[in-house]
Design an enzyme around this catalytic site. Structure first.
Site, PDB file in Angstrom:
ATOM      1  N   ASP A  26      11.176  -1.281  66.798  1.00  0.00           N
ATOM      2  CA  ASP A  26      11.051  -2.574  67.178  1.00  0.00           C
ATOM      3  C   ASP A  26       9.506  -2.770  67.788  1.00  0.00           C
ATOM      4  O   ASP A  26       9.020  -3.525  68.585  1.00  0.00           O
ATOM      5  CB  ASP A  26      11.894  -3.193  68.409  1.00  0.00           C
ATOM      6  CG  ASP A  26      13.240  -3.113  67.810  1.00  0.00           C
ATOM      7  OD1 ASP A  26      13.398  -3.383  66.600  1.00  0.00           O
ATOM      8  OD2 ASP A  26      14.186  -3.107  68.696  1.00  0.00           O
ATOM      9  N   LYS A  29       6.703  -3.329  63.238  1.00  0.00           N
ATOM     10  CA  LYS A  29       6.425  -3.057  62.040  1.00  0.00           C
ATOM     11  C   LYS A  29       6.325  -4.273  60.893  1.00  0.00           C
ATOM     12  O   LYS A  29       5.500  -4.528  60.118  1.00  0.00           O
ATOM     13  CB  LYS A  29       7.436  -2.113  61.658  1.00  0.00           C
ATOM     14  CG  LYS A  29       7.374  -0.895  62.389  1.00  0.00           C
ATOM     15  CD  LYS A  29       8.396   0.184  62.007  1.00  0.00           C
ATOM     16  CE  LYS A  29       9.941  -0.520  62.290  1.00  0.00           C
ATOM     17  NZ  LYS A  29      10.021  -0.237  63.732  1.00  0.00           N
ATOM     18  N   GLY A  53      15.694  -4.513  61.853  1.00  0.00           N
ATOM     19  CA  GLY A  53      15.285  -5.983  61.967  1.00  0.00           C
ATOM     20  C   GLY A  53      13.631  -6.280  62.060  1.00  0.00           C
ATOM     21  O   GLY A  53      13.240  -5.800  63.555  1.00  0.00           O
ATOM     22  N   HIS A  54      13.255  -6.321  61.252  1.00  0.00           N
ATOM     23  CA  HIS A  54      11.658  -6.664  61.168  1.00  0.00           C
ATOM     24  C   HIS A  54      11.340  -8.067  61.110  1.00  0.00           C
ATOM     25  O   HIS A  54      11.751  -8.618  60.198  1.00  0.00           O
ATOM     26  CB  HIS A  54      11.140  -5.852  59.952  1.00  0.00           C
ATOM     27  CG  HIS A  54      11.430  -4.590  60.098  1.00  0.00           C
ATOM     28  ND1 HIS A  54      11.132  -3.488  58.941  1.00  0.00           N
ATOM     29  CD2 HIS A  54      12.136  -3.569  60.885  1.00  0.00           C
ATOM     30  CE1 HIS A  54      11.225  -2.279  59.361  1.00  0.00           C
ATOM     31  NE2 HIS A  54      11.911  -2.253  60.676  1.00  0.00           N
ATOM     32  N   GLN A 233      12.932   1.701  62.009  1.00  0.00           N
ATOM     33  CA  GLN A 233      13.248   2.490  63.391  1.00  0.00           C
ATOM     34  C   GLN A 233      11.768   3.043  63.674  1.00  0.00           C
ATOM     35  O   GLN A 233      10.776   2.477  63.566  1.00  0.00           O
ATOM     36  CB  GLN A 233      14.305   3.735  63.333  1.00  0.00           C
ATOM     37  CG  GLN A 233      15.716   2.982  63.167  1.00  0.00           C
ATOM     38  CD  GLN A 233      15.840   2.483  61.545  1.00  0.00           C
ATOM     39  OE1 GLN A 233      16.080   3.354  60.872  1.00  0.00           O
ATOM     40  NE2 GLN A 233      16.515   1.280  61.656  1.00  0.00           N
TER      41      GLN A 233
HETATM   42  P1  GDP Z   1      10.062  -4.160  64.206  1.00  0.00           P
HETATM   43  O1  GDP Z   1      11.324  -3.653  64.116  1.00  0.00           O
HETATM   44  O2  GDP Z   1       9.133  -3.061  64.185  1.00  0.00           O
HETATM   45  O3  GDP Z   1       9.680  -5.173  62.953  1.00  0.00           O
HETATM   46  O4  GDP Z   1       9.884  -5.175  65.406  1.00  0.00           O
HETATM   47  P2  GDP Z   1      10.777  -6.597  65.764  1.00  0.00           P
HETATM   48  O5  GDP Z   1      10.657  -7.400  64.542  1.00  0.00           O
HETATM   49  O6  GDP Z   1      12.271  -5.690  65.829  1.00  0.00           O
HETATM   50  O7  GDP Z   1      10.353  -6.809  67.249  1.00  0.00           O
HETATM   51  C1  GDP Z   1       8.902  -7.164  67.228  1.00  0.00           C
HETATM   52  C2  GDP Z   1       8.887  -8.430  68.135  1.00  0.00           C
HETATM   53  O8  GDP Z   1       7.823  -8.775  68.505  1.00  0.00           O
HETATM   54  C3  GDP Z   1       9.063  -9.620  67.027  1.00  0.00           C
HETATM   55  O9  GDP Z   1      10.033 -10.705  67.666  1.00  0.00           O
HETATM   56  C4  GDP Z   1       7.873  -9.995  66.727  1.00  0.00           C
HETATM   57  O10 GDP Z   1       7.421 -11.296  65.975  1.00  0.00           O
HETATM   58  C5  GDP Z   1       7.204 -10.025  67.926  1.00  0.00           C
HETATM   59  N1  GDP Z   1       5.446  -9.558  67.745  1.00  0.00           N
HETATM   60  C6  GDP Z   1       5.099  -8.546  66.995  1.00  0.00           C
HETATM   61  N2  GDP Z   1       3.739  -8.634  67.277  1.00  0.00           N
HETATM   62  C7  GDP Z   1       3.554  -9.373  68.392  1.00  0.00           C
HETATM   63  C8  GDP Z   1       2.276  -9.626  69.242  1.00  0.00           C
HETATM   64  O11 GDP Z   1       1.364  -8.994  69.056  1.00  0.00           O
HETATM   65  N3  GDP Z   1       2.442 -10.339  70.478  1.00  0.00           N
HETATM   66  C9  GDP Z   1       3.910 -10.789  70.768  1.00  0.00           C
HETATM   67  N4  GDP Z   1       4.053 -11.612  71.788  1.00  0.00           N
HETATM   68  N5  GDP Z   1       4.939 -10.674  69.842  1.00  0.00           N
HETATM   69  C10 GDP Z   1       4.863 -10.014  68.880  1.00  0.00           C
HETATM   70  P1  IMO Z   2      13.639  -1.394  63.593  1.00  0.00           P
HETATM   71  O1  IMO Z   2      13.359  -1.013  62.054  1.00  0.00           O
HETATM   72  C1  IMO Z   2      15.366  -0.253  67.597  1.00  0.00           C
HETATM   73  C2  IMO Z   2      18.735   2.290  67.428  1.00  0.00           C
HETATM   74  C3  IMO Z   2      19.969   1.775  68.182  1.00  0.00           C
HETATM   75  C4  IMO Z   2      20.440   3.346  68.606  1.00  0.00           C
HETATM   76  C5  IMO Z   2      20.346   4.246  67.693  1.00  0.00           C
HETATM   77  C6  IMO Z   2      21.487   4.668  66.717  1.00  0.00           C
HETATM   78  O2  IMO Z   2      13.928  -2.917  63.721  1.00  0.00           O
HETATM   79  O3  IMO Z   2      12.595  -0.878  64.755  1.00  0.00           O
HETATM   80  P2  IMO Z   2      22.237   3.214  64.268  1.00  0.00           P
HETATM   81  O4  IMO Z   2      22.967   1.919  64.128  1.00  0.00           O
HETATM   82  O5  IMO Z   2      20.958   3.330  63.537  1.00  0.00           O
HETATM   83  O6  IMO Z   2      23.045   4.401  64.105  1.00  0.00           O
HETATM   84  O7  IMO Z   2      21.978   3.415  65.845  1.00  0.00           O
HETATM   85  O8  IMO Z   2      19.228   3.607  66.928  1.00  0.00           O
HETATM   86  N1  IMO Z   2      18.180   1.666  66.450  1.00  0.00           N
HETATM   87  C7  IMO Z   2      16.985   0.902  66.540  1.00  0.00           C
HETATM   88  N2  IMO Z   2      16.432   0.490  67.958  1.00  0.00           N
HETATM   89  N3  IMO Z   2      14.836  -0.622  66.431  1.00  0.00           N
HETATM   90  C8  IMO Z   2      15.377  -0.549  65.274  1.00  0.00           C
HETATM   91  O9  IMO Z   2      15.284  -0.565  64.132  1.00  0.00           O
HETATM   92  C9  IMO Z   2      16.766   0.449  65.333  1.00  0.00           C
HETATM   93  N4  IMO Z   2      17.514   1.052  64.503  1.00  0.00           N
HETATM   94  C10 IMO Z   2      18.391   1.580  65.179  1.00  0.00           C
HETATM   95  O10 IMO Z   2      19.785   0.846  68.884  1.00  0.00           O
HETATM   96  O11 IMO Z   2      20.102   3.316  70.142  1.00  0.00           O
HETATM   97 MG    MG Z   3      13.366  -4.415  64.748  1.00  0.00          MG
END
Ligand code: GDP
Ligand code: IMO
Ligand code: MG
Length: 450
Positions: A26, A29, A53-54, A233
């Protein structure tokens, strides 16, 4: 001759980029991959599944990509799902339909490896069961069946996308697997026929997307096309290098790009590690800098730190430079993409974890043993915060001086320069540091999606 025309026998210059998480997932990415996609012809996911969840914001519109690479929002870009990914057909079709509903057509530009393993309904049940059986030692998985699907892969009884082309063989495999599951799960009487019928129905939609992805990518590289490898991840969730057993079941680190797509190491021109300006984690397992106080809640609120997939609140803490330095080593990071700097706006003081204190000793390297990590206390250095906002800044010199000092200090102790600094969730809310890009990423990153 332009850089994309390859004479016969001429070797291609690596022009590809890997973007992966250098913390606990999270990190942002999705935003970074979407932003850089205009420089690439193909975006390829190499591991994980719909546990990812990107999030991508385009002009205020939110998209959450789970299985489909985050380059999909750019028309004309091809997206591939590699053999290292575990694919739940139901989740994949739901995502394709969601995109279609939002006006994004994936036809002829989304392909899935014929060697990718499938997540079937019993994997989801087994995920839940395994968590229940672990009790207090549960992992806190996303309950998507990810772990059990990879277990079947390693145990050599998994079902791959390409197997859908052979209904007779498929029936035998499904029968064996369902029966094995019924033996494993007390009182379970799962029927073979409905699982098989659903799968054969799904095969009609999935098989046309199936390709030999390794061949496709290597042919594309020979033709001078550029590829971005998208990790899911993060490094500390990697099955080998993460905080085992509190990890996911795949290699989220750079090696996963080669095994998960069938490309050689020289295909990877540079590696960008995405890191938040602080730390978060979802699920169980140690998090040395976790803040269980008001400051933790402040980061959660300002950063909107709730899971993009499960909605679970993310655990929050200060930036852990020991963990990021480790991520830099494991992945051979060339540069960082530092995200969510704006979330720290308005804080009086910001802490950075520079080492751990453990059993009377100071540790500067991330420990292999999860029990040792759990016993570690973070050692902090404090930096002054800033009052004027960084939110939305597009130029480095727009940042308040204290924010620039903070970034410089993170770079220094993490050992990697920040080529990209993100100051908001939208594409445009980004600082591209051309000097770092030129020095570390060469001509790889030229244009952004803005
Ligand atoms: P990922 O799994 O690595 O793609 O990250 P996620 O989407 O799960 O979580 C990142 C969250 O931070 C998302 O809600 C993005 O929209 C948000 N985000 C990304 N870059 C920034 C930033 O520079 N500032 C803020 N405030 N939010 C951001
Ligand atoms: P993105 O790509 C954050 C965590 C779960 C749990 C562990 C194992 O959005 O960064 P799983 O269902 O993969 O067997 O769970 O990994 N986890 C993540 N945490 N971002 C993710 O993906 C994750 N995908 C799995 O919360 O701790
Ligand atoms: Mg994510």
């Amino acid at each position: 001759m332009d850089g994309r025309t390859i004479a016969p026998g001429q070797t291609t210059t690596p022009m590809n980029l890997a973007v992966l998480g250098a913390q606990w997932g999270d990190e942002g990415k999705g935003k970074v991959v979407d932003l850089l996609t205009p420089n690439f012809d193909i975006v390829a996911r190499y591991q994980g599944g719909h546990n990812a969840g990107h999030t991508v914001y385009v002009n205020g519109r939110k998209f959450v990509l789970r299985l489909i690479p985050s380059g999909m929002l750019h028309p004309g870009v091809t997206c591939v799902i590699g053999n290292g990914v575990v694919v739940d057909p139901t989740a994949l079709f739901a995502e394709i339909d969601e995109l279609a509903h939002a006006g994004i057509d994936v036809t002829n530009r989304l392909f899935v490896s014929d060697k990718a393993h499938l997540i079937l309904p019993y994997h989801r049940d087994l995920d839940l069961l395994s968590e229940a059986r672990r009790g207090e030692r549960k992992i806190g998985t996303t309950s998507r069946g990810i772990g059990p699907a990879y277990e079947d892969k390693i145990a050599r009884r998994g079902i791959r996308v390409g197997d859908l082309a052979d209904p007779a063989g498929l029936e035998k495999n499904i029968r064996d697997n369902v029966n094995a599951r019924n033996r494993l799960v007390h009182d379970s009487t799962m029927e073979v026929e409905p699982v098989l019928a659903t799968l054969l129905d799904q095969a009609r939609r999935l098989l046309p997307l199936a390709r030999d992805v390794s061949l496709m990518l290597n042919d594309a590289m020979r033709a001078g096309r550029r590829i971005m490898f998208e990790g899911a991840q993060g490094t500390l969730l990697d099955i080998d290098h993460g905080t085992y057993p509190y990890v996911t079941s795949s290699n989220a680190t750079i090696g996963g790009a080669c095994t998960g797509l069938g490309v050689g190491p020289r295909a990877i021109g540079a590696v960008v590690g995405v890191v938040k300006a602080y730390t978060t984690r979802v699920g169980e397992g140690p998090l040395p800098t976790e803040l269980s106080d008001d400051m933790g809640q402040r980061l959660r609120d300002s950063g909107n730190e709730y899971g993009a997939v499960t909605g679970r609140p993310r655990r929050c803490g200060w930036y852990d430079a020991v963990a990021v330095r480790y991520g830099a080593r494991i992945n051979g990071l060339d540069a960082l993409a530092l995200t969510k700097l704006d979330v720290l706006d308005g804080l009086e003081r910001i802490d950075i974890c520079t080492s751990y204190r453990c059993g009377g000793k100071t540790l500067t390297e991330f420990p292999s043993d999860v029990a040792q990590l759990a016993a570690c206390e973070p050692v902090y250095e404090s930096m002054p915060g800033w009052t004027s906002p960084t939110k939305g800044a597009r130029r480095y010199d727009e940042l308040p001086e204290a924010a620039r000092r903070y970034v410089a200090r993170l770079e220094e102790i993490s050992g990697v320069p920040a080529a990209i600094i993100s100051t908001g969730s939208d594409r445009g809310e980004t600082i591209l540091r051309q000097d770092v890009i030129a020095a570390k990423l060469g001509s790889l990153v030229l244009k952004t999606g803005d």
